[in-house]
Design a protein around this motif. Sequence first.
Motif, PDB file in Angstrom:
ATOM      1  N   VAL A 258      12.197 -19.325  33.509  1.00  0.00           N
ATOM      2  CA  VAL A 258      11.766 -18.836  32.188  1.00  0.00           C
ATOM      3  C   VAL A 258      11.900 -17.317  32.101  1.00  0.00           C
ATOM      4  CG1 VAL A 258      10.207 -20.773  31.759  1.00  0.00           C
ATOM      5  CG2 VAL A 258       9.352 -18.749  32.954  1.00  0.00           C
ATOM      6  N   THR A 259      12.531 -16.711  33.094  1.00  0.00           N
ATOM      7  CA  THR A 259      12.795 -15.264  33.158  1.00  0.00           C
ATOM      8  C   THR A 259      11.555 -14.435  32.852  1.00  0.00           C
ATOM      9  OG1 THR A 259      13.586 -15.098  30.858  1.00  0.00           O
ATOM     10  CG2 THR A 259      15.219 -15.645  32.544  1.00  0.00           C
ATOM     11  N   GLU A 260      10.415 -14.859  33.376  1.00  0.00           N
ATOM     12  CA  GLU A 260       9.150 -14.151  33.144  1.00  0.00           C
ATOM     13  C   GLU A 260       8.663 -13.531  34.445  1.00  0.00           C
ATOM     14  OE1 GLU A 260       7.059 -12.192  32.097  1.00  0.00           O
ATOM     15  OE2 GLU A 260       6.338 -13.334  30.377  1.00  0.00           O
ATOM     16  N   SER A 261       8.875 -12.222  34.571  1.00  0.00           N
ATOM     17  CA  SER A 261       8.508 -11.521  35.800  1.00  0.00           C
ATOM     18  C   SER A 261       7.003 -11.470  36.005  1.00  0.00           C
ATOM     19  CB  SER A 261       9.067 -10.097  35.769  1.00  0.00           C
ATOM     20  OG  SER A 261      10.457 -10.106  35.534  1.00  0.00           O
ATOM     21  N   ALA A 262       6.228 -11.490  34.914  1.00  0.00           N
ATOM     22  CA  ALA A 262       4.776 -11.437  35.058  1.00  0.00           C
ATOM     23  C   ALA A 262       4.255 -12.649  35.815  1.00  0.00           C
ATOM     24  CB  ALA A 262       4.115 -11.364  33.683  1.00  0.00           C
ATOM     25  N   THR A 263       4.913 -13.797  35.658  1.00  0.00           N
ATOM     26  CA  THR A 263       4.515 -15.004  36.392  1.00  0.00           C
ATOM     27  C   THR A 263       4.578 -14.753  37.897  1.00  0.00           C
ATOM     28  OG1 THR A 263       5.490 -16.312  34.605  1.00  0.00           O
ATOM     29  CG2 THR A 263       4.945 -17.482  36.630  1.00  0.00           C
ATOM     30  N   LEU A 264       5.579 -14.014  38.299  1.00  0.00           N
ATOM     31  CA  LEU A 264       5.785 -13.691  39.713  1.00  0.00           C
ATOM     32  C   LEU A 264       4.581 -12.945  40.275  1.00  0.00           C
ATOM     33  CD1 LEU A 264       8.280 -13.760  41.806  1.00  0.00           C
ATOM     34  CD2 LEU A 264       8.622 -11.381  41.116  1.00  0.00           C
ATOM     35  N   GLY A 265       4.181 -11.877  39.599  1.00  0.00           N
ATOM     36  CA  GLY A 265       3.078 -11.058  40.092  1.00  0.00           C
ATOM     37  C   GLY A 265       1.742 -11.760  40.045  1.00  0.00           C
ATOM     38  N   VAL A 266       1.497 -12.502  38.953  1.00  0.00           N
ATOM     39  CA  VAL A 266       0.217 -13.211  38.827  1.00  0.00           C
ATOM     40  C   VAL A 266       0.105 -14.283  39.906  1.00  0.00           C
ATOM     41  CG1 VAL A 266      -1.172 -14.698  37.341  1.00  0.00           C
ATOM     42  CG2 VAL A 266       0.013 -12.723  36.368  1.00  0.00           C
ATOM     43  N   ALA A 267       1.219 -14.948  40.222  1.00  0.00           N
ATOM     44  CA  ALA A 267       1.210 -15.971  41.272  1.00  0.00           C
ATOM     45  C   ALA A 267       0.887 -15.345  42.632  1.00  0.00           C
ATOM     46  CB  ALA A 267       2.554 -16.687  41.323  1.00  0.00           C
ATOM     47  N   ILE A 268       1.467 -14.191  42.918  1.00  0.00           N
ATOM     48  CA  ILE A 268       1.183 -13.494  44.181  1.00  0.00           C
ATOM     49  C   ILE A 268      -0.293 -13.116  44.246  1.00  0.00           C
ATOM     50  CG2 ILE A 268       1.619 -11.375  45.475  1.00  0.00           C
ATOM     51  CD1 ILE A 268       4.518 -11.502  44.524  1.00  0.00           C
ATOM     52  N   ASP A 269      -0.818 -12.619  43.122  1.00  0.00           N
ATOM     53  CA  ASP A 269      -2.228 -12.244  43.055  1.00  0.00           C
ATOM     54  C   ASP A 269      -3.114 -13.472  43.255  1.00  0.00           C
ATOM     55  OD1 ASP A 269      -4.403 -10.549  42.679  1.00  0.00           O
ATOM     56  OD2 ASP A 269      -4.438 -10.853  40.513  1.00  0.00           O
ATOM     57  N   ALA A 270      -2.742 -14.598  42.643  1.00  0.00           N
ATOM     58  CA  ALA A 270      -3.536 -15.829  42.753  1.00  0.00           C
ATOM     59  C   ALA A 270      -3.518 -16.364  44.182  1.00  0.00           C
ATOM     60  CB  ALA A 270      -3.000 -16.886  41.790  1.00  0.00           C
TER      61      ALA A 270
END
Length: 568
Positions: free
Chosen positions: A139-151
């Motif tokens: 979905v080309t959403e970079s924010a998903t990447l960071g939030v997943a790492i944080d989670a």
Amino acid sequence: MIRTVGGPASDMQLIGSIFGAHPELALFCSLAIGYALGKITIGSFKVGSVAGCLLAGVLVGQTGVVVSDDVKQAFFLLFLFSIGYRTGPQFFRSLNLGALPQIAITVLLCVVALVTAMLLAPLMGLSVGIAAGLLAGAVTESATLGVAIDAFAKTGADPAAQQIFEAEIATGFAVAYFVGVIATIVFHTQVTPRIFGRSLKEACAEYEAELDGDQHPVVSQHRDFEARAYRINPDFAGQTVATLEEHVPPHVRAYFDRVRRGDNILPTTKDMILQEGDIAAIAGLRSYLIDHAPVLGEEVEDPELLDLPVETNDIVVTNSDVVNKTLGELSQHPQARTIFLRGIMRSGERLPIFRGVTLHKGDVLTVSGTRRHIEDAAAALGYLDRETKETDMVFVAFFILLGGLIGIPALKFGALELGLGTSVGVLLGGLVAGWLRSIRRTFGFVPEATLWIFDSVGLCVFVACVGITSGTSFVTGVMESGPSLILGSVVIVLLAHGSAVFVGHKVFGINEGVLAGTCCGAGTSAPGLAAVQEAAQSQVPTLGYGLGYAVGNVLLALWGSVIVLVLI
């Protein structure tokens, strides 16, 4: 004497020792290489700075350099704030019944993408990190990447497990991102036109005709206008300004600005009655004034009367009396006769100018006219945008802090913490900040150049750090999971975008051009929007992009936490 020259291994050791002592140089090296890679274009596909910096980070990471997680997180929070700040106005404006069809399509696309990724994980034997990267990339959403790492960090994982997770999510994102961009472009520019039986160009042309009401646009952009002085045609004497201006075609726009009567210079009103011998300053498109000079009267020199310096300014729409009105309706407003509309910006995207386009609160109108007339129009529409290049850092820092504090509270179940997290909290803080700025732009100003740094550099520093952390394990991950990631990305794009297009067209009857823009926004695919606009040769898709982008950014960022918590 023979001098021994070091080989590749010694060169790598030298670079590694430099970067090990100065990790900040490793970071800037990644950015330099990454932005250079991002400029590579193959056909209509552009690598992009995000993917470029991730790959550059992986390359630099082969030296074994370690970059502080605090640096990565700080820049990621700047990125999240910028996303919220940009989309906040559109996000809160979308919370109304009229936007339900587009909201429904956006939610459907995001939910289908999440569910598909979660189902593919066990079917393909994907780890949590690979699955999260697959979702973020498709979905080309970079924010998903960071939030997943944080989670994942809140699950109580040890440092070694966290490093493995970051390497896996980087691998999944890198492969899925390229496939996701290409698949989205192909689907909306090649597949859906064949399904609907007509091209995007035809669909957008039809919608433009509906917006324009089979009339000329409200104003033609990029055409100069000026003021000239005329001793009025004797036939004009005894007639009101409004009566005479009715003869001017609406797509041309010319008006009586002021009149010299004897020794006095008088401002005009629509009910002003002209008298024989009046000298009128008539402002309008140059071609119209030249072509109609014999009708207007004898052109004369009157520097004082023509001292009408023309300016171009931005007006922010806030007045509830004009919100949700079309440009056609507003063209009948008294102030509309004396200004020229040059452009409309909404959520950072330029909209087409047609009579049927509806104004939203927070839209920014670029208008030309005299200072007096622009100020009159600004009072009716909202207010003039403040001209400054200074960033209100008190405002920025406060909302990042506030959002982060809101995201900290969490419910603890053993080592597992359930809560928004600082990442999602800052995103929500940015949404509120952007919305507050849109309703009163006298504070909280962040120039476009600063937003670009927060958005582009903030994100690229983050993904470069993720790439550096993944290091040598990245290549191994691509070799092991590459085919699954390619297939999974295509499946997510087809199911998510396909279901959204089907419901949007069959259930809500949305025009294909607007629908394509909405889907590209929901999938946060700026390259997709650009490709759709190019195929359509129209700006119509931007009418759907803003709302989809605003809602999609929030949902897809949240999915980073959801997919981790479900799959661990």
